[in-house]
Design a protein around this motif. Structure first.
Motif, PDB file in Angstrom:
ATOM      1  N   UNK A 198      51.724  92.819   3.606  1.00  0.00           N
ATOM      2  CA  UNK A 198      51.724  92.474   5.024  1.00  0.00           C
ATOM      3  C   UNK A 198      50.299  92.455   5.567  1.00  0.00           C
ATOM      4  N   UNK A 199      49.506  93.438   5.131  1.00  0.00           N
ATOM      5  CA  UNK A 199      48.118  93.496   5.598  1.00  0.00           C
ATOM      6  C   UNK A 199      47.340  92.261   5.157  1.00  0.00           C
ATOM      7  N   UNK A 200      47.477  91.903   3.860  1.00  0.00           N
ATOM      8  CA  UNK A 200      46.779  90.717   3.350  1.00  0.00           C
ATOM      9  C   UNK A 200      47.269  89.448   4.038  1.00  0.00           C
ATOM     10  N   UNK A 201      48.600  89.349   4.210  1.00  0.00           N
ATOM     11  CA  UNK A 201      49.162  88.156   4.845  1.00  0.00           C
ATOM     12  C   UNK A 201      48.677  88.036   6.287  1.00  0.00           C
ATOM     13  N   UNK A 202      48.637  89.181   6.977  1.00  0.00           N
ATOM     14  CA  UNK A 202      48.153  89.166   8.359  1.00  0.00           C
ATOM     15  C   UNK A 202      46.693  88.764   8.421  1.00  0.00           C
ATOM     16  N   UNK A 235      45.409  85.409  10.157  1.00  0.00           N
ATOM     17  CA  UNK A 235      44.429  85.427  11.242  1.00  0.00           C
ATOM     18  C   UNK A 235      43.213  84.564  10.918  1.00  0.00           C
ATOM     19  N   UNK A 236      42.799  84.591   9.628  1.00  0.00           N
ATOM     20  CA  UNK A 236      41.664  83.761   9.237  1.00  0.00           C
ATOM     21  C   UNK A 236      42.003  82.279   9.338  1.00  0.00           C
ATOM     22  N   UNK A 237      43.221  81.951   8.897  1.00  0.00           N
ATOM     23  CA  UNK A 237      43.636  80.545   8.995  1.00  0.00           C
ATOM     24  C   UNK A 237      43.718  80.111  10.453  1.00  0.00           C
ATOM     25  N   UNK A 238      44.290  80.981  11.280  1.00  0.00           N
ATOM     26  CA  UNK A 238      44.370  80.680  12.710  1.00  0.00           C
ATOM     27  C   UNK A 238      42.981  80.547  13.316  1.00  0.00           C
ATOM     28  N   UNK A 239      42.097  81.469  12.917  1.00  0.00           N
ATOM     29  CA  UNK A 239      40.721  81.390  13.413  1.00  0.00           C
ATOM     30  C   UNK A 239      40.019  80.123  12.954  1.00  0.00           C
ATOM     31  N   UNK A 240      40.281  79.705  11.675  1.00  0.00           N
ATOM     32  CA  UNK A 240      39.668  78.482  11.159  1.00  0.00           C
ATOM     33  C   UNK A 240      40.166  77.259  11.921  1.00  0.00           C
ATOM     34  N   UNK A 241      41.480  77.249  12.254  1.00  0.00           N
ATOM     35  CA  UNK A 241      42.036  76.131  13.010  1.00  0.00           C
ATOM     36  C   UNK A 241      41.385  76.046  14.392  1.00  0.00           C
ATOM     37  N   UNK A 242      41.283  77.204  15.039  1.00  0.00           N
ATOM     38  CA  UNK A 242      40.632  77.234  16.356  1.00  0.00           C
ATOM     39  C   UNK A 242      39.165  76.812  16.234  1.00  0.00           C
ATOM     40  N   UNK A 243      38.527  77.347  15.195  1.00  0.00           N
ATOM     41  CA  UNK A 243      37.127  77.008  14.947  1.00  0.00           C
ATOM     42  C   UNK A 243      36.969  75.497  14.756  1.00  0.00           C
TER      43      UNK A 243
END
Length: 273
Positions: free
Chosen positions: A12-16, A20-28
């Protein structure tokens, strides 16, 4: 069971973290693309206020957009922990391979840059280049679009244009129209030349300065050949060309000049008995 729970929490920690990184990359990516578009738009507006050539504006805008997009991709990869130095080396290697395979394409790109910087012609000019005569419609990254006089869109590689002789018929204020007039051998060439100079000056769009030139160009079996050369703006070339030929025919006929006819003298000798 406790070990399974630990694995579950770790997953769960790794998936989260990855989510979050994928979400951040999309926003970025979204924000970066917006900023790139905004920067390109600001640059083009600034260049437009300075009355920079539209072709150069498109070149600079495209170059800036491509460069900033590469920087954005490298930044996103760095955010994910990818070694950007390795990525840069990979891009350089791919660039060398593409350059070797597509040398002609890159040559056209380089030639296009020189065409924009040196400005031997611009959009709207009537030119002759690489064996093509027509009006320049667009100077692209790799090829130039030319509309020929018979209304055919022709794409010519920039490298071929830049390596060939370029004639820009629109660069100067006027150009000379080349016409010829055949006179009969018995015609008064002085009177014919004066008449044509007078009548050519009355043709619409023929320039008064420099004045139309009418001189003897050559001689043949029929009689003298006159060089008839009015001057006009490039936009009126064909109108003056056709009107000039019509004036030559009608003015000389109306003035009673003899029609040029090929003639040969035949000498008959009778054999003596």
């Amino acid at each position: 069971m406790e070990q399974m729970e630990n694995y579950r929490q770790l997953a769960v920690t790794y998936a989260t973290d990855i989510g979050l990184k994928i979400l951040g990359a999309i926003v970025f990516w979204i924000v970066g693309r917006w900023l790139i578009s905004f920067a390109v738009r600001l640059l083009q507006q600034a260049m437009s206020r300075q009355k920079v050539d539209p072709t150069l504006m498109r070149y600079v805008g495209s170059f800036l957009a491509v460069t900033l997009n590469i920087v954005l991709v490298v930044a996103i990869l760095g955010y994910f922990g990818v070694q950007t130095t390795t990525f840069a080396a990979l891009v350089a290697g791919i660039g060398i391979a593409i350059g070797a395979a597509w040398g002609g394409l890159l040559g056209n790109l380089a030639a296009g840059i020189f065409l924009v910087v040196l400005r031997p012609f611009k959009v709207g000019d009537f030119i002759s280049a690489a064996g093509i005569v027509g009006t320049v419609k667009e100077i692209g990254l790799f090829a130039t679009a030319i509309d020929t006089p018979d209304n055919v869109l022709t794409m010519v590689g920039n490298g071929k244009i830049f390596s060939d002789t370029i004639q820009n018929f629109s660069a100067n204020a006027y150009r000379r129209v080349e016409l010829k007039c055949q006179l009969a051998g018995s015609a008064d060439h002085v009177a014919a030349m004066a008449l044509l100079r007078e009548k050519l000056a009355e043709v619409p769009n023929v320039l008064a300065e420099p004045a139309p030139e009418v001189e003897i160009l050559d001689f043949n079996l029929v009689g003298p050949v006159l060089a008839v050369r009015p001057f006009c703006h490039n936009n009126h070339y064909w109108q003056v060309y056709f009107d000039g030929n019509r004036v030559i025919r009608e003015a000389l006929a109306a003035a009673g000049f003899p029609a040029p006819m090929p003639a040969q003298a035949v000498i008959v000798q009778q054999a003596s008995n």
